[in-house]
Design an enzyme around this catalytic site. Structure first.
Site, PDB file in Angstrom:
ATOM      1  N   ARG B  73      41.441  41.960  15.047  1.00  0.00           N
ATOM      2  CA  ARG B  73      42.432  43.336  15.371  1.00  0.00           C
ATOM      3  C   ARG B  73      42.654  44.929  14.097  1.00  0.00           C
ATOM      4  O   ARG B  73      42.257  44.301  12.679  1.00  0.00           O
ATOM      5  CB  ARG B  73      44.044  42.691  14.931  1.00  0.00           C
ATOM      6  CG  ARG B  73      45.000  42.666  14.571  1.00  0.00           C
ATOM      7  CD  ARG B  73      46.175  41.490  13.755  1.00  0.00           C
ATOM      8  NE  ARG B  73      45.880  41.108  14.868  1.00  0.00           N
ATOM      9  CZ  ARG B  73      46.691  39.056  14.572  1.00  0.00           C
ATOM     10  NH1 ARG B  73      46.193  38.926  13.323  1.00  0.00           N
ATOM     11  NH2 ARG B  73      46.126  37.941  15.712  1.00  0.00           N
ATOM     12  N   ARG B 142      49.013  41.469   5.767  1.00  0.00           N
ATOM     13  CA  ARG B 142      49.134  42.114   7.077  1.00  0.00           C
ATOM     14  C   ARG B 142      49.507  43.590   6.957  1.00  0.00           C
ATOM     15  O   ARG B 142      50.359  43.516   6.597  1.00  0.00           O
ATOM     16  CB  ARG B 142      49.814  41.034   8.020  1.00  0.00           C
ATOM     17  CG  ARG B 142      49.207  39.132   8.109  1.00  0.00           C
ATOM     18  CD  ARG B 142      47.795  39.276   8.631  1.00  0.00           C
ATOM     19  NE  ARG B 142      47.291  37.795   8.102  1.00  0.00           N
ATOM     20  CZ  ARG B 142      47.737  36.373   9.564  1.00  0.00           C
ATOM     21  NH1 ARG B 142      48.242  37.587  10.339  1.00  0.00           N
ATOM     22  NH2 ARG B 142      47.418  35.599   9.152  1.00  0.00           N
ATOM     23  N   LYS B 232      49.510  33.448   5.299  1.00  0.00           N
ATOM     24  CA  LYS B 232      49.694  34.997   6.340  1.00  0.00           C
ATOM     25  C   LYS B 232      51.218  35.734   4.889  1.00  0.00           C
ATOM     26  O   LYS B 232      52.591  34.305   4.479  1.00  0.00           O
ATOM     27  CB  LYS B 232      49.912  35.463   7.070  1.00  0.00           C
ATOM     28  CG  LYS B 232      50.750  34.706   7.921  1.00  0.00           C
ATOM     29  CD  LYS B 232      50.941  34.470   9.590  1.00  0.00           C
ATOM     30  CE  LYS B 232      50.862  33.488   9.598  1.00  0.00           C
ATOM     31  NZ  LYS B 232      51.180  33.537  11.513  1.00  0.00           N
ATOM     32  N   LYS B 234      53.710  38.460   6.165  1.00  0.00           N
ATOM     33  CA  LYS B 234      54.195  39.589   6.948  1.00  0.00           C
ATOM     34  C   LYS B 234      55.883  40.661   6.146  1.00  0.00           C
ATOM     35  O   LYS B 234      56.745  40.048   5.689  1.00  0.00           O
ATOM     36  CB  LYS B 234      55.091  39.430   8.128  1.00  0.00           C
ATOM     37  CG  LYS B 234      53.343  38.445   8.810  1.00  0.00           C
ATOM     38  CD  LYS B 234      53.576  37.959   9.847  1.00  0.00           C
ATOM     39  CE  LYS B 234      52.528  37.317  10.875  1.00  0.00           C
ATOM     40  NZ  LYS B 234      52.790  36.709  12.074  1.00  0.00           N
ATOM     41  N   CYS B 453      52.620  35.933  24.138  1.00  0.00           N
ATOM     42  CA  CYS B 453      51.495  36.166  23.817  1.00  0.00           C
ATOM     43  C   CYS B 453      50.201  35.846  24.365  1.00  0.00           C
ATOM     44  O   CYS B 453      50.418  35.739  25.449  1.00  0.00           O
ATOM     45  CB  CYS B 453      51.469  35.165  22.127  1.00  0.00           C
ATOM     46  SG  CYS B 453      51.268  33.324  22.756  1.00  0.00           S
ATOM     47  N   CYS B 459      43.240  32.362  22.958  1.00  0.00           N
ATOM     48  CA  CYS B 459      42.902  32.424  21.294  1.00  0.00           C
ATOM     49  C   CYS B 459      43.167  30.609  21.423  1.00  0.00           C
ATOM     50  O   CYS B 459      43.242  29.180  22.589  1.00  0.00           O
ATOM     51  CB  CYS B 459      44.672  32.076  21.667  1.00  0.00           C
ATOM     52  SG  CYS B 459      45.846  31.604  19.979  1.00  0.00           S
ATOM     53  N   CYS B 498      51.839  28.482  22.126  1.00  0.00           N
ATOM     54  CA  CYS B 498      52.539  27.433  21.124  1.00  0.00           C
ATOM     55  C   CYS B 498      53.518  27.385  20.604  1.00  0.00           C
ATOM     56  O   CYS B 498      54.051  28.497  20.379  1.00  0.00           O
ATOM     57  CB  CYS B 498      50.750  27.440  20.057  1.00  0.00           C
ATOM     58  SG  CYS B 498      50.521  28.086  19.300  1.00  0.00           S
ATOM     59  N   CYS B 502      53.902  33.550  17.756  1.00  0.00           N
ATOM     60  CA  CYS B 502      53.504  34.992  17.834  1.00  0.00           C
ATOM     61  C   CYS B 502      53.917  36.211  18.595  1.00  0.00           C
ATOM     62  O   CYS B 502      54.534  36.935  18.214  1.00  0.00           O
ATOM     63  CB  CYS B 502      51.511  35.185  17.962  1.00  0.00           C
ATOM     64  SG  CYS B 502      50.307  34.374  17.616  1.00  0.00           S
TER      65      CYS B 502
END
Lengths: 619, 591
Positions: B73, B142, B232, B234, B453, B459, B498, B502
């Site tokens: 990424r 991120r 994470k 953001k 996603c 994934c 899931c 995302c």
């Protein structure tokens, strides 16, 4: 065993010992008898040599006069099998016989031989079998003695699709004559369908031997001490019908080739094998190919065809009895006559041997029939095609781990050529085998490809492609017996993601310590390079193909250190290129790290071969 | 006795600033994978180890390890890409990845299917195009997203520049990235990051890739410390009236405040986050709370203070409670804000008024206030590939070859061909049409706004299909809408494999959240502005049940909706869905 009183064969034993022996062997099971023969042979053998059990213990020189010596040089076991059968027949005929493999033959005794029969094969482009190299070099060289009292015969085995067909046997035959020996049996070449030639040769050889030795005990009945093929419950001639337990593709879907892991059951067969042995498989030819042949010649598959005293439907001849995936010279000659084709006839001329060799290698009979149409009768066809021969696969398992099973690694021969798909007989047969199919199999022992008896020795295993098969068995065996020596595997194939045979098993073996080192060479994997000028577009360089021999060079110092420390080295796989390249790499490595010249390095490796520390199972 | 830190905290602590044994793992020829622990660290470098789950069982039987490959990424703050970079990324996709470029819901690119022995050279190649991948994943700040707003040119330029600046400012300082991927070398750059200041006007500031490594000096992580963040983090910048970044789904959301077209500062929202775990009520999606206003000159300090408060107070024992949203709910919003202000040394000004129209993209050509033109293309699920009848990857390569402006990725997985002179529009249009990129003109309203996603097969978290299912699901919903005369109704559909979120499914008017192959939770009732979460309507149901549930709701919506009333708003007004009280973390988790 039978309840009949034991009758001892002709022997040199004193009477009291003979009586003891008769009591000893009475009532013993075959397995015990075999063991006993090996035990006594080992007692007779010079220490350190791996002499095969012999029919009669090595006789004193004086008896050479009345004895037949049979020497074989065998790579895949065919020459050994024929020599063993001849020895058994000669013994049964009351002759004194010494059977010995070329690598174990005491060369100084050659000068005293009176009657010698040699069965020897030719490998690849005219090479002798690995452990016959010393024997051949000795006879070809300056140190060879005059042999004016020797009478001899040579049976040369080979594959007529190679240009230097039977070259080793032919050269040996000529050289023995040159050394003054008297040929008592016309030189004979046997192609891949050995038995059609070997059977008649046996009869002639025995007659010649009897004549030469004027055997005094010709009427005595002899039970051969060493078992030959017919003693075992199952053999090449009486294969065991093995059930298929698993038949699993072991390359990824993107792989260009199909490789299968096949597990067969030997339960109830009485067959036993050691790691390094091969499994003989009697294939059935691909049904589509049989149909194609019938179609091309407009023949009826159900019509009965009489040949060789048997009557079978043509389809069955073509499916189970005849070689239709390999082309041989006699068939080309017969077809050239049928077709009346000038071009094809030209190919048979001596000066076109190379072109013919290429034709034989690349085409199957069906290609010839399509290219040069001709009319054949069913009877002519059956007579012209060679008898089907079994295919040998290096066994990929250890009985200590898999019990009554035998595992194979089968590279499926399947390619497009001359407008149609072509298959290999056995690989196609195995690849297509489901639960309902029984595979006719037998064990082909390979004494030259054995793990060291001293389990503390290290082993180096070089096995690219399906050549990795026996090493799966080796590693299983060494893990099971808790061998203290280290195991180093060098494997190669086309592509890491697609063709890493038994990848997860090797990973497990590395984790559990039963494999100590694994080096890999994937020839089609790219090597990444980032160009300085435009670094945002890395270049995949594919020119640089990596093969197992490159890894040997890379790790030359360690490889030499392992060898110097007594390691045994094994090579399995492709004979035409890989085995040669690996050998050349080994010569380089020994020369570099031992400060020797190339000749000395060659002789270092020859010594390893003689000691059974450099063994090859190549095909 | 305090409970032990989570395993990942221990891995980070022992990693020597994110090194672990990644380099050794890359060199191991026996496997296409790296170790599990290294895989956790690899995320900080911008890559995940994945495997093709379609092939997993087949390869197990073949005695082959899973088909391991890596996702890479880019860290692409603000989602702006030059044509030269586009061409480089395109080449990397075709040469070293699976031949596709994936626009993510965070406005950046992902490459999938990069095998291990190409990983290093691929990351090096990305860096050579002046884009790096560090901190694109992992427990760090991120890539910073900012509104792709194509109209207000000056505001976009300012927001974009701040996105870059925030991203650079909050980068890890470890040299591990350079050591492992770039052989310790510093790649060509125009200068240190701190020289990069927000610039007025259009275009992309020249930004040094990975210029953060100060080679030859003592290595430390002054901002993060040796164990980085608990989870994470953001940051997103929105320029009203478009909330295309879903500013309330960010840990730190910044809402640009403009006066007479000039940026005067940002409203600050904290504690947004999408992820949840099925069946675990202690986990939940949460929208950010607006806590005040910050002028531009104090923005970096505010971001740093929020981040370090989370660094010091976030949960490092239980990772599923480690996001900022749970820290805030544990400390209380006021408590958290007080700690931030204590670190700042001043109190935040009260928030200014703001208004969002919607959180989608504006498709088609739009003229910016500066007279330049911007073409927003709809890219289904963000996947740029060459497939039958849709040579999109090739089409964009052709456009990049003639384009003199730039490209902007959007958080809705779409793409803007930006800064086009009026005279050049025709040439772009021709290429768009030739390569079937003109779906934005013909697609239904629901199709234009749908996002999904990646999910299966790459994934590792996916429980159900998403990207691959979208093309199957859309026609069925379109048919249903058509039956009720709703073909033109812009309804926000989000599909997720899931519950981790995302595709920000909890902000979809209709959302499917994967439970198992072919089974989803159906959630309804978000607004179309990113300011209200949806709520469960059916749990763990099949497509048939989903369509059966939607059918009568579409019927009522068609019959009873008010002018310009969105589907989610309608469902609440009509009483189909209860007015929900926001969930907060239960007391036992706080204890």
């Amino acid at each position: 065993m039978s309840a009949e009183p034991i009758r001892l064969p002709f022997s040199t034993l004193p009477e009291d010992k003979a009586a003891l022996l008769a009591r000893l062997v009475e009532g013993l099971e075959p397995a015990a008898l075999y063991w006993l023969s090996g035990y006594t042979a080992a007692l007779a053998a010079p220490s350190g040599s791996a002499l095969r059990p012999v029919a009669i213990p090595a006789a004193p020189l004086a008896t050479a006069i009345s004895r037949l010596s049979i020497i074989y040089g065998s790579q895949t076991g065919n020459a050994r099998r024929i020599a063993e059968r001849l020895a058994a027949e000669a013994e049964a005929g009351g002759l004194a016989v010494r059977l010995v493999r070329a690598g174990a033959y005491p060369l100084r005794e050659l000068a005293h031989e009176r009657l010698l029969l040699v069965v020897i094969s030719t490998q690849g482009d005219g090479d002798p079998p690995d452990d016959a190299r010393g024997f051949i070099e000795f006879i070809a060289g300056k140190r060879a003695p005059r042999l004016s009292e020797l009478r001899y015969g040579v049976l040369a085995l080979g594959d007529s699709s190679y240009p230097r067909y039977c070259a080793v046997g032919r050269a040996l035959d000529a050289r023995l004559e040159e050394l003054g020996a008297q040929r008592v049996l016309a030189h004979t070449d046997a192609d891949v369908d050995i038995d059609s030639v070997a059977g008649p040769w046996h009869a002639r050889a025995l007659a010649a031997a009897r004549e030469a030795l004027k055997a005094p005990h010709a009427s005595a009945t002899v039970t051969p001490l060493r078992p030959h093929a017919s003693v075992a419950a199952h053999s090449r001639e009486r294969p065991f019908a093995a059930a298929v337990l698993a038949n699993q593709r072991i390359v990824a879907r993107a792989s260009e080739r199909d490789v299968r892991h096949v597990e067969l059951s030997l339960e109830g067969s009485g067959l036993a094998y050691e790691p390094g042995d091969s499994l003989g498989v009697w294939p059935e030819n691909p049904p589509a190919l049989v149909d194609a042949l019938l179609g091309a010649l407009s023949l009826d598959g159900e019509a009965a065809v009489h040949h060789d005293g048997r009557a079978l439907p043509l389809r069955q001849w073509l499916t189970r009895e005849r070689e239709i995936t390999r082309l041989a010279r006699p068939f080309v000659a017969a077809h050239a006559a049928h077709a009346g084709d000038v071009e094809l006839n030209r190919l048979l001329a001596p000066d076109r041997a190379a072109a013919l060799g290429e034709l034989l290698r690349n085409r199957q009979p069906i290609d010839l029939l399509r290219e040069y149409p001709a009319v054949w009768t069913a009877t002519e066809l059956v007579a012209a095609l060679r008898p089907l021969t079994p295919r040998l696969y290096s066994i990929a398992s250890s009985r200590k781990v898999v019990g009554d099973e035998v595992h194979l690694t089968v590279g499926v021969v399947d390619y497009e050529a001359f407008g149609t798909r072509h298959h290999g007989a056995a690989s196609q047969f195995l690849a297509a085998a489901g639960d309902d199919v029984r595979i006719p199999v037998f064990i082909e022992a390979n004494e030259r490809f054995r793990l060291p008896t001293d389990a503390t020795r290290d082993v180096i295993m070089i096995g690219p492609g399906t050549g990795v098969a026996p090493f799966r068995g080796f590693v299983q065996e060494r893990r099971e017996i808790g061998a203290a020596g280290r195991n180093w595997l060098i494997f190669g194939n086309r592509n890491f993601h697609n063709d890493f045979l038994y990848q997860t098993e090797w990973q497990d073996a590395l984790r559990d310590g039963s494999l100590h080192r694994l080096d890999l060479a994937f020839s089609r994997d790219d090597v990444m390079r980032i160009p300085r000028k435009s670094p945002h577009i890395p270049v995949r360089t594919s020119q640089q193909k990596i093969y197992v021999q490159d890894r040997l060079h890379e790790h030359a110092r360690e490889l030499y250190a392992w060898l110097d420390n007594g390691a045994h080295l094994y090579v399995c796989g492709d004979a035409t290129r890989m085995a040669k390249d690996v050998h050349a790499a080994l010569v380089d490595i020994v020369a570099t790290h031992d400060g020797r010249d190339r000749d000395a390095a060659e002789s270092y490796l020859s010594d390893l071969i003689q000691q059974g520390r450099y063994a090859r199972d190549v095909y | 006795m305090s409970p032990p830190l989570s395993h990942l905290e221990q891995i980070k602590a022992a990693s020597r600033l994110l090194r672990g044994t990644i380099a050794d793992g890359l060199a191991d020829p026996v496997t296409g994978a790296i170790s599990e622990d290294d895989n956790k660290l690899l995320k900080f470098h911008g890559s995940y180890q994945q495997d093709d789950r379609d092939l997993r069982e087949e390869r197990r039987q073949q005695k082959l390890e899973p088909a391991y490959a890596f996702m890479i990424r880019a860290r692409l703050p603000g989602g702006v890409v030059t044509p030269a970079q586009w061409l480089a990324f395109d080449a990397i996709a075709r040469e070293h990845a699976n031949g596709t470029l994936r626009i993510t819901t965070r406005q950046t690119f992902q490459w999938h299917g990069v095998i291990k022995h190409r990983l290093k050279s691929t990351i090096a190649a990305i860096n050579a195009s002046l884009v790096d991948t560090i901190a694109a994943c992992g427990d760090v700040n991120r890539t910073v997203v900012s509104s792709a707003n194509p109209v207000e040119s000056r505001a976009h330029a300012a927001a974009y520049a701040w996105a870059v600046r925030l991203s650079e400012h909050l980068l890890p300082k470890t040299r591990a990235y350079h050591e492992i991927w770039l052989d310790g070398e510093k790649l060509p750059s125009s200068g240190p990051a701190d020289q990069l200041l927000p610039q007025a006007g259009e275009g992309k500031p020249e930004r040094p890739a990975a210029a953060h490594a100060s080679l030859g000096t003592e290595e430390s992580e002054p901002l993060y410390g040796p164990t980085y963040l608990p989870r994470k983090f953001k940051i997103g910048l929105a320029v009203p009236p478009t909330n295309d970044v879903d500013v309330f789904a960010q840990d730190l959301g910044l809402i640009a405040v403009l006066e007479a077209g000039e940026l005067v500062g940002f409203n600050v929202a904290i504690g947004g986050g999408m992820g949840a775990t099925h069946g675990d009520p202690t986990t939940y999606p949460r929208l950010g709370d607006v806590i005040g206003f910050v002028p531009p000159e104090q923005l970096l300090s505010v971001a740093e203070s929020v981040l370090t408060t989370q660094r010091d107070f976030g949960n490092r024992v239980e990772r599923k409670h480690a996001r900022l949203k749970y820290t805030i709910d544990r400390l209380g919003l006021d408590g958290f804000k007080a700690e931030v202000e204590r670190r700042l040394g001043f109190t935040l000004e009260p928030a200014r008024a703001f208004h969002f129209d919607h959180n989608g993209d504006r498709h088609g050509w739009i003229e910016g206030e500066d007279g330049r033109w911007h073409l927003t293309l709809q890219i289904e699920a963000g996947r740029l590939a060459d497939t039958s009848g849709r040579p999109w990857l090739s089409g964009l390569r052709e456009i990049a070859k003639i384009h003199s402006g730039d490209f902007r990725l959007t958080c809705n997985q779409n793409l803007i061909v930006a800064n086009v002179a009026a005279a050049d529009r025709a040439a772009i249009d021709a290429l768009v049409e030739r390569h079937a990129l003109d779906g934005y003109r013909r697609g239904s309203a629901i199709r234009r706004h749908a996002i999904a996603c990646v999910a299966l097969p790459t994934c590792g978290l996916a429980m159900a299909e998403a990207e691959r299912y979208l093309p199957e699901l859309l026609p069925k919903i379109e048919t249903l809408l058509d039956e009720h005369g709703l073909a033109d109704a812009p309804i926000l559909l989000r599909l997720s494999g899931c519950p981790n979120g995302c595709s920000r499914p909890y902000l979809g008017e209709i959302a499917l959240v994967g439970r198992a192959p072919g089974r989803y939770d159906l959630r309804l009732g978000a607004d179309f502005r990113g300011q209200r979460l949806n709520r469960p309507y059916r749990e763990n149901v099949t497509e048939t049940a989903i369509l059966e549930a939607l059918d009568p709701l579409f019927a009522r919506y068609a019959a009873e909706r008010a002018t310009d009333e969105g589907f989610g708003d309608f469902l609440l007004r009509a009483g189909v869905l209860p007015v929900e009280t926001p969930r907060r973390i239960p007391a036992e988790v706080i204890a």
